[in-house]
Design a protein around this motif. Structure first.
Motif, PDB file in Angstrom:
ATOM      1  N   TRP A 131      -3.213  34.911  -2.739  1.00 47.39           N
ATOM      2  CA  TRP A 131      -2.008  35.741  -2.659  1.00 47.39           C
ATOM      3  C   TRP A 131      -2.197  37.005  -3.490  1.00 47.39           C
ATOM      4  CZ3 TRP A 131      -2.143  30.848  -4.819  1.00 47.39           C
ATOM      5  CH2 TRP A 131      -2.041  30.777  -6.215  1.00 47.39           C
ATOM      6  N   THR A 132      -1.331  37.982  -3.273  1.00 42.89           N
ATOM      7  CA  THR A 132      -1.393  39.256  -3.994  1.00 42.89           C
ATOM      8  C   THR A 132      -0.155  39.394  -4.864  1.00 42.89           C
ATOM      9  OG1 THR A 132      -2.637  40.295  -2.195  1.00 42.89           O
ATOM     10  CG2 THR A 132      -1.522  41.760  -3.745  1.00 42.89           C
ATOM     11  N   CYS A 133      -0.362  39.625  -6.159  1.00 45.94           N
ATOM     12  CA  CYS A 133       0.744  39.767  -7.112  1.00 45.94           C
ATOM     13  C   CYS A 133       1.079  41.246  -7.291  1.00 45.94           C
ATOM     14  CB  CYS A 133       0.376  39.151  -8.458  1.00 45.94           C
ATOM     15  SG  CYS A 133       0.046  37.371  -8.401  1.00 45.94           S
ATOM     16  N   ASP A 192       8.768  35.184  -3.115  1.00 45.52           N
ATOM     17  CA  ASP A 192       7.482  35.224  -2.430  1.00 45.52           C
ATOM     18  C   ASP A 192       7.712  35.674  -0.995  1.00 45.52           C
ATOM     19  OD1 ASP A 192       5.974  34.415  -4.598  1.00 45.52           O
ATOM     20  OD2 ASP A 192       5.939  32.306  -4.021  1.00 45.52           O
ATOM     21  N   LYS A 243      -2.511  40.793   5.435  1.00 47.11           N
ATOM     22  CA  LYS A 243      -1.905  40.748   4.103  1.00 47.11           C
ATOM     23  C   LYS A 243      -2.277  41.970   3.280  1.00 47.11           C
ATOM     24  CE  LYS A 243      -3.609  37.920   1.009  1.00 47.11           C
ATOM     25  NZ  LYS A 243      -4.031  38.805  -0.126  1.00 47.11           N
ATOM     26  N   CYS A 259       5.169  38.028  -4.982  1.00 48.97           N
ATOM     27  CA  CYS A 259       3.849  37.748  -4.405  1.00 48.97           C
ATOM     28  C   CYS A 259       3.889  37.902  -2.903  1.00 48.97           C
ATOM     29  CB  CYS A 259       3.393  36.335  -4.763  1.00 48.97           C
ATOM     30  SG  CYS A 259       3.115  36.068  -6.528  1.00 48.97           S
ATOM     31  N   VAL A 260       2.797  38.414  -2.348  1.00 51.40           N
ATOM     32  CA  VAL A 260       2.580  38.437  -0.903  1.00 51.40           C
ATOM     33  C   VAL A 260       1.604  37.311  -0.607  1.00 51.40           C
ATOM     34  CG1 VAL A 260       1.794  39.747   1.085  1.00 51.40           C
ATOM     35  CG2 VAL A 260       2.982  40.920  -0.796  1.00 51.40           C
ATOM     36  N   LEU A 261       2.077  36.320   0.122  1.00 49.76           N
ATOM     37  CA  LEU A 261       1.279  35.138   0.387  1.00 49.76           C
ATOM     38  C   LEU A 261       0.352  35.349   1.570  1.00 49.76           C
ATOM     39  CD1 LEU A 261       4.087  32.442  -0.010  1.00 49.76           C
ATOM     40  CD2 LEU A 261       2.619  33.445  -1.773  1.00 49.76           C
ATOM     41  N   ALA A 262      -0.669  34.523   1.644  1.00 43.16           N
ATOM     42  CA  ALA A 262      -1.587  34.560   2.779  1.00 43.16           C
ATOM     43  C   ALA A 262      -1.110  33.602   3.848  1.00 43.16           C
ATOM     44  CB  ALA A 262      -2.997  34.172   2.325  1.00 43.16           C
ATOM     45  N   LEU A 293       5.964  36.657   2.973  1.00 48.88           N
ATOM     46  CA  LEU A 293       4.912  36.214   3.892  1.00 48.88           C
ATOM     47  C   LEU A 293       4.805  37.183   5.057  1.00 48.88           C
ATOM     48  CD1 LEU A 293       2.982  33.725   4.463  1.00 48.88           C
ATOM     49  CD2 LEU A 293       4.779  32.925   6.020  1.00 48.88           C
TER      50      LEU A 293
END
Length: 246
Positions: free
Chosen positions: A229-231, A196, A205, A241-244, A198
């Protein structure tokens, strides 16, 4: 613009039990963060930690398939005696030996209580200051291409990039490595373990996700629905994943 790897996401049917296993295995603590169990050093949750990739254990209903994970952890040891002691302690915690075709090697391959493979390495100078986790290892077909993608996606620095393996480490020179290892075969099942990422404060994001798509990432629909989040998948299909920012 760049992203920070902040933790290793591990799926488990019993996230509390697997979180406890990894906390005891690494000498860390387990914290309940909503529905997940977060494993990290110290007496309280520090996220993101500049020198550590924590482990976020996420509950899922399905068991691990019999297929070997294409992402796994390598644990560091300080001496051959420490390696043997660590293997014995991990087995007492519920780890089991596993044969992934490694043959006669100086490291020991084990699986956690839900079958996620990991390695206990013999002492190596390169990992002397990483902490208990030496590396997050990603099986792939093209280590050079993976290093280019992940080096562009994150602010981590490439190390020893060859046709057979490549590594990245925090630009601060601390913590574990992310390593890409050339192996035969291709990815056939969803990753049970993934990274993951960030954004930094002030970065957007969605703009970061768009930048990753330009680097070769693709969108991923796991049925996650409307989540913060973006998968995505990297160019070889490894989920991340890109987390918020909270």
């Amino acid at each position: 613009m760049a992203l920070r790897p902040v933790h290793v996401n591990v799926k488990a049917q019993d996230s509390s039990a697997i979180g406890r296993f990894w906390a005891e295995a690494l000498g860390w603590s387990a914290f309940h963060a909503g529905t997940t169990t977060y494993v990290g050093p110290g007496s309280e949750l520090v996220w993101p930690d500049p020198a550590v990739l924590g482990i976020d254990v996420v509950p899922v209903p399905e068991p691990k398939s019999r297929t070997k994970n294409r992402v796994h952890l390598d644990l560091a040891s300080k001496s051959l005696a420490h390696q043997a002691e660590l293997v014995a302690r991990l087995r007492a915690l519920g780890a089991t030996p596993v044969d992934v075709g490694q043959g006669d090697v100086p490291w020991t391959v084990l699986a956690d209580p839900e079958g996620n493979e990991f390695c206990v390495l013999e002492p190596r100078e390169v990992y002397r200051d990483t902490g208990p986790v030496a590396a997050v290892v990603v099986d792939c077909a093209d280590p050079r291409a993976m290093a280019r993608f992940w080096g562009g996606a994150t602010d981590w620095t490439p190390h020893e990039v060859t046709d057979d393996q490549a590594g990245l480490r925090s630009s601060k020179g601390v913590g574990p490595y992310i390593e890409f290892l050339r192996v035969p075969g291709t990815k056939t099942v969803p990753d049970r373990v993934h990274l993951d990422l960030l954004p930094y404060p002030g970065d957007d994001k969605e703009a970061e996700a768009a930048r990753l798509r330009a680097l070769g990432a693709t969108d991923l629909d796991l049925g996650q629905g409307d989540v913060p989040w973006t998968c995505l998948e990297d160019p070889e299909g490894h989920e991340f994943c890109v987390l918020a920012l909270s």
